[in-house]
Motif scaffolding. Sequence first.
Motif, PDB file in Angstrom:
ATOM      1  N   MET A 135     -43.651 142.459 121.470  1.00  8.23           N
ATOM      2  CA  MET A 135     -43.897 143.775 120.871  1.00  8.23           C
ATOM      3  C   MET A 135     -44.042 144.862 121.931  1.00  8.23           C
ATOM      4  O   MET A 135     -43.552 145.969 121.767  1.00  8.23           O
ATOM      5  N   ILE A 136     -44.737 144.491 123.035  1.00  6.06           N
ATOM      6  CA  ILE A 136     -44.824 145.391 124.192  1.00  6.06           C
ATOM      7  C   ILE A 136     -44.142 144.708 125.369  1.00  6.06           C
ATOM      8  O   ILE A 136     -44.454 143.565 125.681  1.00  6.06           O
ATOM      9  N   ALA A 137     -43.186 145.405 125.988  1.00  5.72           N
ATOM     10  CA  ALA A 137     -42.532 144.852 127.179  1.00  5.72           C
ATOM     11  C   ALA A 137     -42.430 145.937 128.248  1.00  5.72           C
ATOM     12  O   ALA A 137     -41.745 146.938 128.041  1.00  5.72           O
ATOM     13  N   VAL A 138     -43.138 145.721 129.341  1.00  5.70           N
ATOM     14  CA  VAL A 138     -43.133 146.668 130.459  1.00  5.70           C
ATOM     15  C   VAL A 138     -42.384 146.028 131.622  1.00  5.70           C
ATOM     16  O   VAL A 138     -42.610 144.862 131.944  1.00  5.70           O
ATOM     17  N   ARG A 139     -41.462 146.785 132.242  1.00  2.00           N
ATOM     18  CA  ARG A 139     -40.697 146.271 133.381  1.00  2.00           C
ATOM     19  C   ARG A 139     -40.672 147.293 134.521  1.00  2.00           C
ATOM     20  O   ARG A 139     -40.254 148.438 134.304  1.00  2.00           O
ATOM     21  N   ASP A 140     -41.090 146.828 135.698  1.00  2.00           N
ATOM     22  CA  ASP A 140     -40.951 147.612 136.935  1.00  2.00           C
ATOM     23  C   ASP A 140     -41.427 149.058 136.773  1.00  2.00           C
ATOM     24  O   ASP A 140     -40.773 149.997 137.224  1.00  2.00           O
ATOM     25  N   LEU A 141     -42.570 149.177 136.129  1.00  2.00           N
ATOM     26  CA  LEU A 141     -43.110 150.501 135.824  1.00  2.00           C
ATOM     27  C   LEU A 141     -43.667 151.150 137.079  1.00  2.00           C
ATOM     28  O   LEU A 141     -44.374 150.526 137.866  1.00  2.00           O
ATOM     29  N   ARG A 142     -43.330 152.433 137.239  1.00  2.00           N
ATOM     30  CA  ARG A 142     -43.896 153.185 138.350  1.00  2.00           C
ATOM     31  C   ARG A 142     -44.284 154.573 137.869  1.00  2.00           C
ATOM     32  O   ARG A 142     -43.548 155.239 137.146  1.00  2.00           O
ATOM     33  N   PHE A 143     -45.494 154.973 138.274  1.00  5.95           N
ATOM     34  CA  PHE A 143     -45.992 156.291 137.889  1.00  5.95           C
ATOM     35  C   PHE A 143     -46.885 156.812 139.000  1.00  5.95           C
ATOM     36  O   PHE A 143     -47.621 156.041 139.622  1.00  5.95           O
ATOM     37  N   ALA A 144     -46.838 158.126 139.263  1.00  8.67           N
ATOM     38  CA  ALA A 144     -47.730 158.711 140.274  1.00  8.67           C
ATOM     39  C   ALA A 144     -48.224 160.064 139.793  1.00  8.67           C
ATOM     40  O   ALA A 144     -47.468 160.834 139.196  1.00  8.67           O
ATOM     41  N   PRO A 191     -45.158 145.478 137.608  1.00 11.10           N
ATOM     42  CA  PRO A 191     -43.854 144.806 137.537  1.00 11.10           C
ATOM     43  C   PRO A 191     -43.540 144.269 136.136  1.00 11.10           C
ATOM     44  O   PRO A 191     -42.440 144.467 135.632  1.00 11.10           O
ATOM     45  N   VAL A 192     -44.495 143.558 135.525  1.00 10.19           N
ATOM     46  CA  VAL A 192     -44.233 142.928 134.224  1.00 10.19           C
ATOM     47  C   VAL A 192     -45.499 142.917 133.380  1.00 10.19           C
ATOM     48  O   VAL A 192     -46.573 142.566 133.865  1.00 10.19           O
ATOM     49  N   LEU A 193     -45.346 143.297 132.129  1.00  8.74           N
ATOM     50  CA  LEU A 193     -46.410 143.089 131.144  1.00  8.74           C
ATOM     51  C   LEU A 193     -45.743 142.850 129.800  1.00  8.74           C
ATOM     52  O   LEU A 193     -44.993 143.699 129.314  1.00  8.74           O
ATOM     53  N   ASP A 194     -45.984 141.677 129.206  1.00  9.48           N
ATOM     54  CA  ASP A 194     -45.418 141.340 127.893  1.00  9.48           C
ATOM     55  C   ASP A 194     -46.542 140.963 126.945  1.00  9.48           C
ATOM     56  O   ASP A 194     -47.395 140.134 127.288  1.00  9.48           O
TER      57      ASP A 194
END
Length: 219
Positions: free
Chosen positions: A1-10, A20-23
């Motif tokens: 339902m939630i898939a995060v890939r290689d997220l970058r924020f500043a 990098p990964v959150l599922d």
Amino acid sequence: MIAVRDLRFAYSGGFSLDVPVLDIDGGERVAVIGPSGSGKTTLLNLVSGIKVPEAGSVSLDGQDISILPDRSRRRVRAATIGFVFQEFALVDYLTAEGNVLYPYRIGAGLRLDQAARNRARDLLSRFGLGEKMQRRPAQLSQGERQRVAIARALVTRPKVILADEATGNLDPANKAAALDLLFDQAAETGAALLCVTHDHELLPRFDRVIDFADLRTPA
Ligand code: ADP
Ligand code: MG
């Protein structure tokens, strides 16, 4: 339902976040723990589409929201996400009932019909606020305000429920009760539940506990 890939924020101030990964699956109940200032609220804002990542992707129910234009992202957010904010963020001049229905006022594409009104009342009754629906936040206790905030996050039957230290300001009995409400509703709708929390005594109740430090790319 939630898939995060290689997220970058500043932020311009210098703080940056890499995940990098959150599922998280539908029906899964996940707690995130970590010190204050480590970026937990920022992560929830990225997952919900309130903030947009510099790089990487956030997918909700198979749809990558990070590439959507603002309007579409807002619509997906309104339809998919229930958010319990760290400081409740109730609207002072609205009643408890008005606050619970607030997502329909601002949510692009949500229709405030009789079914929504009934659901708001039903949630408030189940949360022990049946007699207090017409009160404003200032006329409610801390625990009651929190239950209003939780009801507001659940009223649209979201597939993803995000809670930012939702139990932080509550006494132990109210903490456990608030979590019961979130868990019951998540079970009823099969929602993915992602809770940032400082309450270590609540952690055994979750399916999975993620230490925020493990989520982020090592420096
Ligand atoms: P947490 O929720 O884990 O306490 P936050 O995500 O709120 O952490 O904040 C992470 C870091 O980003 C902190 O160092 C904070 O000072 C900084 N920060 C938060 N919001 C902003 C902002 N709007 N602009 C610049 N820096 C921010
Ligand atoms: Mg925070």
